[in-house]
Design a protein around this motif. Structure first.
Motif: not given
Length: 428
Positions: A164-166, A242-243, A280-281, A309-311
């Protein structure tokens, strides 16, 4: 063309009418009635076809009617049963009543084939109505009508992990890099207009199914943009990646992006809100910060890792950081409940006719006979041969107060309850 929704009309077959006839053979005195029974109408059956992955076919054909049973014949001939109509759908299709939106059945998990509408029973021929005082009955029973319904079909993606993400944060790029999927990729918003699935293969039997859920925007939970179309595909996933565009190449703040999307997930449903997730950055190879300025990665970690929440800093293009992300997700999946998400049946066919009457009488053999339009209609909709269908019918009898009425009429354990040819033993 991908299609994940459709509205269709379904109708089971009518039962064949019973036949009126009499034996008229040479040397056979007082031949009597010999009209045969009508055949049963065809059922409407939904069946999973694993070779299908869209509902496109239902955009061209919207009416599905099973065959009627044939009329009974003379010489006690039974009319032929109407052919069942099998409707093939992709795995993960949820069938809902179009008027109420309630779930009729979910074609997922072990539910590969289900009778949704039962065909009408055939009428009895006049051979059944001969008595000592009525030896030449000139009437027969008409066949029961089929059942009909408008239903909505919704295909909900079955995947372990949802991305998911923008829009334009790199979900399609990530999916193409780590799976066997080949999504279309371009540098503009809403490149993806339907979910893409791919299998992440980590070797030695390790891996999981990942779905690229199309880009969300603020207000999606209220139906803004294509919000509901996208959000419902998340419901079957066990975990979310979450990208986020850590470099802010679209001019947005990555921390605010995560907060905005999580707000939409929370507003959509509690089950989606409570799904475990990792961040996921992405696009770390495009990050530029001034000397002494806090990097976007540090800001994301300081904001979300205290919440559990891990990054993971990654680059979907170069592959940097992907191994650590995927193995972490794979290990987390092993700790989660592996039971597939199945949408429970909500729709009672009796809801369509809530005020229809029924009556309870006693037969000569002591059985409690329950008959009436409400019971007949419910039996026509329910597949008593399946355990789920039988339990559903029991709940219907309890919730409609029919079991209480039987108790008021003096029923005891072990007594027989008879409903239109079905005999049940009564137990508390």
């Amino acid at each position: 063309m991908f299609a994940d929704r459709a509205k269709i009309f379904i109708k089971s077959g009518k039962g064949g009418d019973g036949h009126v006839s009499f034996r008229r053979e040479l040397f056979v005195p007082d031949g009597g009635p010999d009209g045969g029974d009508g055949g049963k109408g065809g059922d409407i059956i939904f069946q999973v076809d694993k070779g299908l992955n869209t509902l496109t076919d239902f955009r061209h054909v919207r009416k599905y009617v099973a065959k009627d049973g044939e009329q009974g014949g003379k010489r006690r001939c039974h009319g032929a049963n109407g052919a069942d109509l099998v409707i093939k759908v992709p795995e993960g299709t949820v069938i809902k009543d179009a008027e109420t939106g309630k779930v009729i059945t979910d074609m997922s998990g072990d539910n590969m084939r289900e009778v949704v509408l039962k065909g009408g029973r055939g009428g009895q021929g006049n051979m059944h109505y001969a008595t000592a005082t009525m030896q030449a009955p000139k009437y027969a029973q008409p066949g029961k009508p089929g059942q009909e319904l408008y239903v909505n079909l919704e295909l909900k993606v079955i995947a372990d992990v949802g991305l998911v993400g923008f829009p334009n944060v790199g979900k399609s790029t990530l999916l193409s890099h780590v799976t066997n999927a080949n999504p279309k990729i371009a540098n503009y918003h809403f490149t993806t207009i339907h979910p893409n699935l791919g299998v992440v293969d980590l070797g030695e039997g390790q891996g999981f199914v990942m779905a690229d859920i199309p880009g969300l925007i603020e207000g999606a939970a209220e139906g803004v943009g294509l919000g509901h179309d996208f959000l419902r595909h998340i419901e079957r996933t066990k975990m979310l990646i979450h990208l986020v565009d850590a470099a802010g190449t679209e001019g947005r703040d990555p921390v605010e992006d995560v907060l905005a999307i999580n707000k939409e997930l929370e507003a959509y449903s509690d089950s989606v809100k409570n799904l475990p997730q990792v961040i996921a950055a992405n696009k770390i190879d495009a990050i530029y910060t001034e000397e002494g300025e806090e990097s976007p990665i540090e800001r994301l970690k300081n904001t979300f890792e205290p919440q559990g929440i891990r990054v993971f800093p990654i680059s979907a293009v170069s592959g940097q950081g992907l191994k650590e992300l995927l193995y972490y997700v794979n290990n987390q999946l092993k700790t989660l409940d592996q039971t597939p998400v199945i949408f429970e049946r909500e729709f009672e066919f009796g809801d369509l006719t809530p005020d229809l009457p029924y009556e309870i009488t006693r037969a000569d053999d002591g059985a409690f006979v329950v008959e009436g339009p409400l019971i007949e209609k419910m039996l026509g909709y329910t597949n008593l041969e399946s355990e789920k269908g039988f339990l559903f019918f029991q709940r219907f009898l309890r919730e409609r107060g029919i079991l209480d009425r039987l108790k008021e009429n003096g029923i005891e354990e072990g007594n027989t309850v008879r409903m239109y040819g079905f005999d049940f033993d009564y137990y508390e």
